[in-house]
Design a protein around this motif. Structure first.
Motif, PDB file in Angstrom:
ATOM      1  N   THR A 192       1.249  -1.393   0.229  1.00  0.00           N
ATOM      2  CA  THR A 192       0.449   0.166  -0.089  1.00  0.00           C
ATOM      3  C   THR A 192       1.004   1.550  -0.573  1.00  0.00           C
ATOM      4  O   THR A 192       1.905   1.304   0.319  1.00  0.00           O
ATOM      5  CB  THR A 192      -1.041   0.165   1.142  1.00  0.00           C
ATOM      6  OG1 THR A 192      -0.367   0.395   2.538  1.00  0.00           O
ATOM      7  CG2 THR A 192      -1.627  -1.564   1.318  1.00  0.00           C
ATOM      8  N   LYS A 193       0.221   2.347  -0.006  1.00  0.00           N
ATOM      9  CA  LYS A 193       0.926   3.556  -0.599  1.00  0.00           C
ATOM     10  C   LYS A 193       1.891   3.634   1.032  1.00  0.00           C
ATOM     11  O   LYS A 193       2.824   4.382   1.218  1.00  0.00           O
ATOM     12  CB  LYS A 193       0.239   5.330  -0.636  1.00  0.00           C
ATOM     13  CG  LYS A 193       0.771   5.772  -1.493  1.00  0.00           C
ATOM     14  CD  LYS A 193       1.757   6.151  -2.341  1.00  0.00           C
ATOM     15  CE  LYS A 193       0.827   6.400  -4.123  1.00  0.00           C
ATOM     16  NZ  LYS A 193       1.175   6.380  -4.840  1.00  0.00           N
ATOM     17  N   VAL A 206      -8.503   3.688  -3.887  1.00  0.00           N
ATOM     18  CA  VAL A 206      -9.393   3.858  -3.164  1.00  0.00           C
ATOM     19  C   VAL A 206      -9.525   2.479  -2.630  1.00  0.00           C
ATOM     20  O   VAL A 206      -9.733   1.421  -2.157  1.00  0.00           O
ATOM     21  CB  VAL A 206      -9.657   4.572  -2.555  1.00  0.00           C
ATOM     22  CG1 VAL A 206     -10.521   4.608  -1.109  1.00  0.00           C
ATOM     23  CG2 VAL A 206      -8.965   5.924  -2.048  1.00  0.00           C
ATOM     24  N   ARG A 207     -10.522   2.449  -4.126  1.00  0.00           N
ATOM     25  CA  ARG A 207     -11.368   0.870  -4.068  1.00  0.00           C
ATOM     26  C   ARG A 207     -10.051  -0.694  -4.070  1.00  0.00           C
ATOM     27  O   ARG A 207     -11.048  -1.542  -3.428  1.00  0.00           O
ATOM     28  CB  ARG A 207     -12.315   0.740  -5.661  1.00  0.00           C
ATOM     29  CG  ARG A 207     -12.998   1.903  -5.759  1.00  0.00           C
ATOM     30  CD  ARG A 207     -14.387   1.386  -6.480  1.00  0.00           C
ATOM     31  NE  ARG A 207     -14.130   1.643  -7.328  1.00  0.00           N
ATOM     32  CZ  ARG A 207     -13.986   2.467  -8.100  1.00  0.00           C
ATOM     33  NH1 ARG A 207     -14.453   3.805  -7.368  1.00  0.00           N
ATOM     34  NH2 ARG A 207     -13.218   3.437  -9.171  1.00  0.00           N
ATOM     35  N   ASP A 248      -5.749   4.865   1.817  1.00  0.00           N
ATOM     36  CA  ASP A 248      -6.504   4.804   2.491  1.00  0.00           C
ATOM     37  C   ASP A 248      -7.742   5.392   2.316  1.00  0.00           C
ATOM     38  O   ASP A 248      -7.165   6.435   1.048  1.00  0.00           O
ATOM     39  CB  ASP A 248      -5.795   4.610   3.258  1.00  0.00           C
ATOM     40  CG  ASP A 248      -4.857   5.565   4.002  1.00  0.00           C
ATOM     41  OD1 ASP A 248      -5.237   6.946   3.576  1.00  0.00           O
ATOM     42  OD2 ASP A 248      -4.382   5.386   4.886  1.00  0.00           O
ATOM     43  N   GLU A 249      -8.400   5.723   2.749  1.00  0.00           N
ATOM     44  CA  GLU A 249      -9.817   6.819   2.327  1.00  0.00           C
ATOM     45  C   GLU A 249      -8.743   8.002   2.715  1.00  0.00           C
ATOM     46  O   GLU A 249      -9.975   9.247   2.018  1.00  0.00           O
ATOM     47  CB  GLU A 249     -10.458   6.255   2.694  1.00  0.00           C
ATOM     48  CG  GLU A 249     -12.024   5.300   2.643  1.00  0.00           C
ATOM     49  CD  GLU A 249     -12.985   4.924   3.061  1.00  0.00           C
ATOM     50  OE1 GLU A 249     -13.477   5.691   4.693  1.00  0.00           O
ATOM     51  OE2 GLU A 249     -13.881   4.292   3.415  1.00  0.00           O
ATOM     52  N   GLU A 250      -8.332   7.942   3.939  1.00  0.00           N
ATOM     53  CA  GLU A 250      -7.733   9.525   4.690  1.00  0.00           C
ATOM     54  C   GLU A 250      -6.780  10.466   3.350  1.00  0.00           C
ATOM     55  O   GLU A 250      -7.169  11.438   2.609  1.00  0.00           O
ATOM     56  CB  GLU A 250      -7.127   9.555   5.988  1.00  0.00           C
ATOM     57  CG  GLU A 250      -7.165  10.315   6.349  1.00  0.00           C
ATOM     58  CD  GLU A 250      -5.546  10.787   7.316  1.00  0.00           C
ATOM     59  OE1 GLU A 250      -4.950  11.633   7.667  1.00  0.00           O
ATOM     60  OE2 GLU A 250      -6.170   9.789   7.939  1.00  0.00           O
ATOM     61  N   GLU A 251      -5.779   8.978   2.105  1.00  0.00           N
ATOM     62  CA  GLU A 251      -5.180   9.998   1.351  1.00  0.00           C
ATOM     63  C   GLU A 251      -6.217  10.442   0.569  1.00  0.00           C
ATOM     64  O   GLU A 251      -5.628  11.314  -0.480  1.00  0.00           O
ATOM     65  CB  GLU A 251      -3.736   8.467   1.537  1.00  0.00           C
ATOM     66  CG  GLU A 251      -3.239   9.723   0.179  1.00  0.00           C
ATOM     67  CD  GLU A 251      -1.755   8.452  -0.137  1.00  0.00           C
ATOM     68  OE1 GLU A 251      -0.808   8.627  -1.098  1.00  0.00           O
ATOM     69  OE2 GLU A 251      -1.530   7.862   0.721  1.00  0.00           O
ATOM     70  N   GLY A 252      -6.716   9.570  -0.119  1.00  0.00           N
ATOM     71  CA  GLY A 252      -7.580   9.677  -1.356  1.00  0.00           C
ATOM     72  C   GLY A 252      -8.246  10.868  -0.992  1.00  0.00           C
ATOM     73  O   GLY A 252      -8.169  11.857  -1.880  1.00  0.00           O
ATOM     74  N   PHE A 253      -9.263  11.213  -0.115  1.00  0.00           N
ATOM     75  CA  PHE A 253      -9.514  12.225  -0.001  1.00  0.00           C
ATOM     76  C   PHE A 253      -8.974  14.135  -0.130  1.00  0.00           C
ATOM     77  O   PHE A 253      -9.205  14.832  -0.850  1.00  0.00           O
ATOM     78  CB  PHE A 253      -9.792  12.946   1.537  1.00  0.00           C
ATOM     79  CG  PHE A 253     -10.964  13.750   1.917  1.00  0.00           C
ATOM     80  CD1 PHE A 253     -12.447  14.198   1.212  1.00  0.00           C
ATOM     81  CD2 PHE A 253     -10.594  14.412   2.576  1.00  0.00           C
ATOM     82  CE1 PHE A 253     -13.497  15.369   1.692  1.00  0.00           C
ATOM     83  CE2 PHE A 253     -11.006  16.306   3.032  1.00  0.00           C
ATOM     84  CZ  PHE A 253     -12.662  16.389   2.500  1.00  0.00           C
TER      85      PHE A 253
END
Length: 260
Positions: free
Chosen positions: A194-195, A239-240, A245-250
């Motif tokens: 993951t990132k 993200v999918r 993760d959702e936080e970084e995607g946002f």
């Protein structure tokens, strides 16, 4: 107790395990140098067992490899891991439309810190830039193909058998396969990274990268055409895929919307 978080962590754990086992199965089918295959297998097994330094395995006879190096998190992590088992040369594709002089200097400094040789190769993105500004298409797909083609051609011209890319989403057989006479190795996806895991590896090697989302070409596209929807779709795909993760995607979405 946050059951939603517990379930999310368990799903991510199982998904990572599945992807690593797929990589093991893929590896067994490939006809590659025996010592290299054994090293990759041991890396995968160590990662399955939760070893955060899974990549710290060396071999006596290292095959040559080219890493497509952009100076970002994915390519930097790929280079650090690859140099354990390959004689690595970083190849960075240069065009004024995707890399400023300051970015070029930073790439040189970063490669020196990682400890591998670097070569810049020029690519022609003038037509892509002009069409992008006119809003004919989103630039990432076409730019990516030109970069890939340039790096693969470089490897072919220099008789290099392995080309390493920093793709996080090329799971399954796409993680490592033979393209004519060259093995194309999408290293982060092969190891189901993951990132955030990549950043941990970088930090443990004395590297911390802070940058906004997107290159100058993508930012020029947004400035002239808006077109945020297509970039957001690319972010949500990661993200999918649970590599971001959702936080970084946002945060990435906020980065590109700041031009509004």
């Amino acid at each position: 107790m946050n059951y939603e978080k517990i379930i999310e962590e368990e799903v991510n754990k199982k998904l990572k395990e599945l992807r690593l086992k797929n990589s093991l199965e893929l590896l067994e089918k490939l006809n590659i140098y025996k010592e290299l295959k054994e090293a990759l297998k041991n890396m995968l097994l160590k990662r399955l067992n939760g070893d955060k330094e899974f990549y710290k395995i060396s071999i006596d006879k290292k095959p040559d490899a080219v890493v497509a190096f952009s100076g970002g998190v994915d390519s930097s992590t790929s280079t650090i891991i690859a140099k354990q088992i390959f004689n690595v040369k970083a190849v960075s594709c240069y065009s004024e439309y995707i890399m400023t002089e300051e970015m070029k200097k930073n790439v040189k400094k970063l490669v020196k810190k990682i400890g591998v040789d670097l070569e810049f190769i020029d690519i022609n993105l003038k037509e892509v830039y002009e069409d992008t500004i006119k809003g004919r298409y989103h630039p990432c797909g076409r730019c990516h193909k030109i970069v890939e083609s340039a790096v693969m051609n470089y490897a072919k011209e220099n008789n290099v058998e392995f080309v390493i890319f920093g793709d996080l989403l090329a799971f399954g057989y796409l993680a490592l396969y033979k393209d004519n006479e060259i093995f194309r190795f999408n290293l982060p996806s092969f190891f189901a990274l993951t990132k955030n895991e990549e950043r941990t590896i970088l930090k443990n090697n004395g590297i911390e990268l802070k940058m906004s989302y997107g290159c100058p070409l993508l930012k020029a596209y947004h400035k002239n055409n808006r077109g945020y929807k297509f970039t957001i779709q690319r972010i949500l795909r990661e993200v999918r895929g649970r590599v971001v993760d959702e936080e970084e995607g946002f945060k990435n979405i906020i980065d590109i919307l700041e031009l509004l």
